[in-house]
Design an enzyme around this catalytic site. Structure first.
Site, PDB file in Angstrom:
ATOM      1  N   ARG A   2     -13.995  -8.018   1.321  1.00 49.35           N
ATOM      2  CA  ARG A   2     -13.544  -7.333   0.067  1.00 49.35           C
ATOM      3  C   ARG A   2     -14.574  -7.180  -0.911  1.00 49.35           C
ATOM      4  O   ARG A   2     -15.608  -7.864  -0.721  1.00 49.35           O
ATOM      5  CB  ARG A   2     -12.833  -8.707  -0.501  1.00 49.35           C
ATOM      6  CG  ARG A   2     -12.184  -8.578  -1.956  1.00 49.35           C
ATOM      7  CD  ARG A   2     -10.796  -7.815  -1.665  1.00 49.35           C
ATOM      8  NE  ARG A   2      -9.908  -7.931  -2.800  1.00 49.35           N
ATOM      9  CZ  ARG A   2      -9.036  -6.845  -3.108  1.00 49.35           C
ATOM     10  NH1 ARG A   2      -8.855  -5.945  -2.421  1.00 49.35           N
ATOM     11  NH2 ARG A   2      -8.127  -7.147  -4.264  1.00 49.35           N
ATOM     12  N   THR A  50      -3.515   1.878   0.386  1.00 52.63           N
ATOM     13  CA  THR A  50      -4.177   0.922   1.331  1.00 52.63           C
ATOM     14  C   THR A  50      -3.863   1.306   2.689  1.00 52.63           C
ATOM     15  O   THR A  50      -2.806   2.282   2.728  1.00 52.63           O
ATOM     16  CB  THR A  50      -3.760  -0.421   1.045  1.00 52.63           C
ATOM     17  OG1 THR A  50      -4.164  -0.678  -0.504  1.00 52.63           O
ATOM     18  CG2 THR A  50      -4.572  -1.655   1.773  1.00 52.63           C
ATOM     19  N   THR A  75      -8.707  -0.773   2.017  1.00 52.10           N
ATOM     20  CA  THR A  75      -8.246  -0.220   0.919  1.00 52.10           C
ATOM     21  C   THR A  75      -9.272   0.282  -0.017  1.00 52.10           C
ATOM     22  O   THR A  75     -10.522  -0.305  -0.109  1.00 52.10           O
ATOM     23  CB  THR A  75      -7.448  -1.299   0.100  1.00 52.10           C
ATOM     24  OG1 THR A  75      -6.676  -0.401  -1.031  1.00 52.10           O
ATOM     25  CG2 THR A  75      -8.035  -2.466  -0.421  1.00 52.10           C
ATOM     26  N   ASN A  94      -7.980   0.417  -3.001  1.00 53.13           N
ATOM     27  CA  ASN A  94      -7.009   0.208  -4.104  1.00 53.13           C
ATOM     28  C   ASN A  94      -6.075   1.248  -4.276  1.00 53.13           C
ATOM     29  O   ASN A  94      -4.917   1.515  -3.655  1.00 53.13           O
ATOM     30  CB  ASN A  94      -7.529  -0.424  -5.235  1.00 53.13           C
ATOM     31  CG  ASN A  94      -6.465  -1.138  -6.086  1.00 53.13           C
ATOM     32  OD1 ASN A  94      -5.585  -1.573  -5.717  1.00 53.13           O
ATOM     33  ND2 ASN A  94      -6.973  -1.412  -7.328  1.00 53.13           N
ATOM     34  N   ASP A 147      -7.878  -5.235  -9.555  1.00 52.20           N
ATOM     35  CA  ASP A 147      -7.416  -6.337  -8.790  1.00 52.20           C
ATOM     36  C   ASP A 147      -7.637  -7.692  -9.647  1.00 52.20           C
ATOM     37  O   ASP A 147      -7.048  -8.481  -9.101  1.00 52.20           O
ATOM     38  CB  ASP A 147      -7.666  -6.394  -7.461  1.00 52.20           C
ATOM     39  CG  ASP A 147      -6.387  -5.563  -6.683  1.00 52.20           C
ATOM     40  OD1 ASP A 147      -5.413  -4.994  -7.144  1.00 52.20           O
ATOM     41  OD2 ASP A 147      -6.708  -5.446  -5.491  1.00 52.20           O
ATOM     42  N   SER A 189      -6.429 -10.486  -3.694  1.00 57.31           N
ATOM     43  CA  SER A 189      -5.798  -9.253  -2.884  1.00 57.31           C
ATOM     44  C   SER A 189      -4.446  -9.799  -2.452  1.00 57.31           C
ATOM     45  O   SER A 189      -4.178 -11.089  -2.096  1.00 57.31           O
ATOM     46  CB  SER A 189      -6.641  -8.919  -1.787  1.00 57.31           C
ATOM     47  OG  SER A 189      -5.887  -8.122  -1.057  1.00 57.31           O
ATOM     48  N   SER A 190      -3.528  -8.746  -2.269  1.00 54.21           N
ATOM     49  CA  SER A 190      -2.316  -8.932  -1.617  1.00 54.21           C
ATOM     50  C   SER A 190      -2.312  -8.662  -0.251  1.00 54.21           C
ATOM     51  O   SER A 190      -1.492  -9.082   0.681  1.00 54.21           O
ATOM     52  CB  SER A 190      -1.251  -8.136  -2.162  1.00 54.21           C
ATOM     53  OG  SER A 190      -1.030  -8.315  -3.517  1.00 54.21           O
ATOM     54  N   GLY A 229       0.384  -1.454   0.223  1.00 56.59           N
ATOM     55  CA  GLY A 229       1.603  -1.591  -0.625  1.00 56.59           C
ATOM     56  C   GLY A 229       1.462  -2.479  -2.075  1.00 56.59           C
ATOM     57  O   GLY A 229       2.701  -2.982  -2.578  1.00 56.59           O
ATOM     58  N   GLY A 230       0.064  -2.424  -2.218  1.00 52.70           N
ATOM     59  CA  GLY A 230      -0.108  -3.467  -3.460  1.00 52.70           C
ATOM     60  C   GLY A 230       0.543  -4.751  -3.315  1.00 52.70           C
ATOM     61  O   GLY A 230       0.524  -5.571  -2.414  1.00 52.70           O
TER      62      GLY A 230
HETATM   63  O1  DON Z   1      -5.896  -5.772  -2.372  1.00 54.51           O
HETATM   64  C1  DON Z   1      -5.084  -5.675  -2.957  1.00 54.51           C
HETATM   65  O2  DON Z   1      -3.939  -6.489  -3.121  1.00 54.51           O
HETATM   66  C2  DON Z   1      -4.694  -4.256  -3.379  1.00 54.51           C
HETATM   67  N1  DON Z   1      -5.779  -3.437  -3.610  1.00 54.51           N
HETATM   68  C3  DON Z   1      -3.720  -3.479  -2.114  1.00 54.51           C
HETATM   69  C4  DON Z   1      -3.585  -1.883  -2.954  1.00 54.51           C
HETATM   70  C5  DON Z   1      -2.430  -1.362  -1.961  1.00 54.51           C
HETATM   71  O3  DON Z   1      -1.995  -1.640  -1.254  1.00 54.51           O
HETATM   72  C6  DON Z   1      -2.281   0.395  -2.171  1.00 54.51           C
HETATM   73  N2  DON Z   1      -1.152   0.557  -1.733  1.00 54.51           N
HETATM   74  N3  DON Z   1      -0.106   0.488  -2.279  1.00 54.51           N
END
Ligand code: DON
Length: 586
Positions: free
Chosen positions: A123, A396, A414, A416, A438, A467-468, A488-489
Site C-alpha cells: 500500500r 482498481t 490500484t 485509486n 483514501d 483500503s477496501s 470497486g472502491g
Molecule cells: O484502496 C481502496 O479502497 C481504493 N483505493 C480502491 C479504489 C478502487 O477500487 C477503484 N475502483 N473503483
C-alpha cells in the site's frame, strides 16, 4: 522457398526477444475470453494481453507467483487506468505443500511442508511532509480536489517494492517476468473500445494536471484498434529489470519523480522513495463453515470488515432464504451496514493506530451486533453526515492465478481513481496514484467513495491509508478452492463477501457468482445500491420494509478461479463480464 525467406525477414525485424517461438501474445490481435476450464493453470485479469502474458509464464515453467508478477507488470502497460507501477496494493497467496512448486533454483528458500499463506502489503504511504490537515483550507474546509487530482494527491508508490517482495516466492529469472511488459510498452499494443473510451474521458484531466503532456493525450479521439506505444515506460521497466527495486526508488526513475514533484508542487522526496518498503504481514485466516478464508489484514478492510460480515451470516440459514431473496438481502445488507459503521469508526493502519481487531471480530461482539438487526424491516444509519457514492470508476484492478501444483495468488492493485491523480511522471511514463484520498481528510467528510473516517484513518507521515481492497483465497481442507477479488472502491469488500456466500452458501458456480447482479450498503449513505438486473420483486419488497433502494452502474469487476472436484487438478476461471476482463489458461 519463398515462405521461409519471408518469415526469416519478419523475424529479423522483430526485437530480439520477440522470436516467433517465444512470442507469448500478439499485441495487435487478441480477444476477450470470459471463461475457461483448465487442467494446468489459469490467470484472470482485467486485460486479455495481461492474462495471456501470465499464462505464457506458466507454460515456461513459472509458478503462480511468477505468472502473477508478469501479469501485474503487463497490466501496468496495457491497462494504464489502474494497472500500475505508480500505485500500490495487496497480495494474498497460498503456496502449496510441495517444495518443488515454490523452490527457486539457487536459493535456499522452500515452502514449508504444511504449505504457507502469505500476505504482502504494498500500500502507498503518506509522504514525510504530509500533514493531517493538508487538504483543508485556512478555514478548515475540505478541498477534496487536492486529494484526488494532481501531484499532492499521490502517496509514495508501493507496487515495485511489492513485486520484489512477491518475487521471493517465484522461480524464474526476473528478467523473463518483466520482458513481456517491456515489449508491450516499447512496441505498443492495440487498445480496446473500453480503453479508448476511458482515455477520451480523461483528456481534459491529463492536460490540466501534467507538467509535460503524456502519450495518453492525443489530438483526435482515441478509438478501438489504435496502437498505444509507451517508450518512457519501457525505459523505466528496463531500469527495474536491470537494477531491481532501486531502478524505481533510486537513480534515474527517482530523479524523474522528484523533478515531476518540483514542477507540480508535490511533496514526495528522495527519502520517501528510498525508505519505502513493502511489508509481509500475517495473513488474516479464519474459518467459515468447513472452509478456511485467507484474506488481507489491515490496512485492508479484509481483516475486520470481510471477517465480520462472514462471521455474522455464518450463524444464519442463509442458503435456505434463497439467492437475492428479500430475507437474504435484508440480512446481508444489515450485516454490511454494521461492518461499515465499524470501519468508519475504528479502522486504519495498525502500525500507527491501535485498532481493536480482536474485539471487533469476537464472537460475543458480533452476537451483540446482530441483535441490532431489526426483524422484517430496514435498519437506519443515523446521525452521521451522508457521503455520495461514486457511480462509475472501476479503476482498481484484480488478478487471480493458480497453477497445477496448487499455488494461488490473489492481487488487488490500484491507482485509486481512474488514471490516479492523472499525473504521468515526465520521462518515466507512468501514472501516479491519488491514494491520499483514501485517508480521512477530515472527520465526517466522505472520500470519493463516500467512505467516512476518524482519527484511526487520519493522515500521519509514513502511514498507510485504509483500503477496501480484499484479495482473498478460500481453502478447503488446506488446499486452494477459490481465488477471489475485485476493484470497486468501498464496494470491494461487499462484493467479495457476496461472491463468497454465493459460492459457499448458495452453491453457485463461478460464472454466476461473478456475473449475477450485486448490491451494496456501506452504512453511510443509508442506501442499498443495486445493479441493473437485480430482481424487481426483491427491490419492491425492500422498499416496503423501509429501505432506500437505488439502482447504480455496475458494481466491481470480480475475478474468480474455482478448483473443481476430482483427483486431477481442474479449475474454472471466470473474468467479469462488466469489463474487458479475460480468463486464460490451459
Ligand atoms: O484502496 C481502496 O479502497 C481504493 N483505493 C480502491 C479504489 C478502487 O477500487 C477503484 N475502483 N473503483
Amino acid at each position: 522457398m519463398l515462405r521461409p525467406a519471408i518469415t526469416i525477414f519478419l523475424i529479423s525485424l522483430l526485437p530480439t526477444r520477440y522470436t516467433l517461438a517465444q512470442q507469448p501474445v500478439n499485441p495487435y490481435s487478441y480477444h476477450i475470453q470470459k471463461k475457461t476450464t483448465v487442467t494446468h493453470g489459469a490467470v484472470v485479469s482485467a486485460h486479455p494481453l495481461a492474462s495471456q502474458v501470465g499464462v505464457s509464464i506458466l507454460r515456461q515453467g513459472g509458478n503462480a507467483v511468477d505468472a502473477a508478477i508478469a501479469t501485474q507488470l503487463a497490466l501496468a502497460v496495457v491497462y494504464p487506468a489502474a494497472g500500475n507501477i505508480g500505485g500500490g496494493g495487496f497480495c494474498v497467496a497460498h503456496l502449496a505443500k510441495s517444495p518443488a512448486a515454490t523452490h527457486k533454483p539457487g536459493t535456499a528458500k522452500t515452502a514449508s511442508p504444511a504449505g504457507k499463506d502469505i500476505a504482502i502489503d504494498f500500500r502507498e504511504k503518506a509522504p514525510a511532509a504530509a500533514t493531517r490537515d493538508m487538504y483543508l483550507d485556512a478555514n478548515g474546509n475540505p478541498q477534496p480536489n487536492l486529494s484526488v487530482n494532481g501531484h499532492l494527491a499521490a502517496g509514495v508508490p508501493g507496487t515495485v517494492a511489492g513485486i520484489f517482495s512477491e518475487y521471493k516466492y517465484a522461480r524464474l529469472p526476473f528478467a523473463k517476468l518483466i520482458q513481456p511488459a517491456i515489449d508491450l510498452a516499447e512496441n505498443g499494443f492495440v487498445i480496446t473500445a473500453a480503453e479508448a473510451r476511458d482515455l477520451n474521458s480523461s483528456q481534459g484531466a491529463f492536460k490540466n494536471y501534467n507538467t509535460v503532456q503524456p502519450v495518453f493525450v492525443k489530438g483526435a479521439a482515441w478509438k478501438a484498434g489504435d496502437t498505444l506505444i509507451q517508450k518512457d515506460l519501457a525505459a523505466t521497466l528496463r531500469r527495474i529489470r536491470d537494477q531491481g527495486a532501486k531502478g524505481f526508488y533510486e537513480g534515474q526513475t527517482a530523479q524523474l519523480i522528484l523533478q515531476e514533484m518540483k514542477r507540480g508542487k508535490g511533496i514526495i522526496t528522495a527519502a520517501d522513495l528510498k525508505d519505502y518498503t513493502a511489508k509481509e504481514r500475517q495473513p488474516t485466516i479464519f474459518p467459515y463453515k468447513d472452509y478456511t478464508i485467507v484474506t488481507m489484514p489491515l490496512p485492508s478492510s479484509g481483516e475486520v470488515v470481510l471477517r465480520q460480515m462472514m462471521k455474522m451470516v455464518e450463524t444464519q440459514p442463509l442458503a435456505s432464504y434463497g439467492f437475492e431473496s428479500v430475507k437474504a438481502v435484508h440480512l446481508m445488507t444489515e450485516v454490511e451496514r454494521l461492518a461499515y459503521a465499524d470501519r468508519a469508526q475504528y479502522l486504519g493502519d495498525r502500525d500507527f493506530y491501535s485498532v481493536p481487531v480482536d474485539q471487533l471480530t469476537s464472537r460475543a461482539y458480533l452476537q451483540t451486533r446482530m441483535k441490532e438487526i431489526p426483524a422484517d424491516k430496514a435498519g437506519a444509519s443515523k446521525d452521521v453526515r451522508a457521503g455520495v457514492l461514486s457511480p462509475k470508476s472501476e479503476e482498481t484492478t484484480h488478478l487471480d492465478v493458480i497453477d497445477a501444483a496448487g499455488n494461488a495468488v490473489s492481487i488487488t492493485t490500484t491507482l485509486n481513481g481512474g488514471y490516479g491523480c492523472k499525473v504521468v511522471v515526465a520521462g518515466a511514463g507512468f501514472l501516479l496514484n491519488n491514494e491520499m484520498d483514501d485517508f480521512s481528510i477530515k472527520p465526517g467528510v466522505p472520500n470519493m467513495y463516500g467512505a467516512l473516517g476518524t482519527e484511526a484513518n487520519a493522515i500521519v507521515p509514513g502511514k498507510r491509508m485504509l483500503s477496501s481492497m480484499t484479495p482473498t483465497i478460500v481453502l478447503d481442507k488446506g488446499k486452494v478452492y477459490l481465488v477471489v477479488g475485485t476493484p470497486g472502491g468501498t464496494t470491494i469488500t461487499t462484493s467479495v463477501f457476496q461472491t463468497l456466500v454465493d459460492i459457499l452458501d448458495f452453491q453457485m458456480d463461478a460464472d454466476n457468482a461473478v456475473n449475477q447482479p450485486k448490491f451494496h450498503h456501506q452504512w453511510m449513505p443509508d442506501v442499498v445500491y443495486v445493479e441493473p438486473g437485480f430482481p424487481a420483486a426483491t427491490r419492491d419488497s425492500l422498499k416496503v420494509m423501509g429501505y432506500n433502494v437505488a439502482q447504480r452502474g455496475s458494481i466491481g469487476r470480480t475475478e474468480v478461479i474455482r478448483v473443481l472436484p476430482g483427483s486431477q487438478f481442474q479449475a474454472e476461471a471466470v473474468g467479469d463480464s462488466r469489463g474487458d476482463d479475460t480468463a486464460e489458461g490451459y
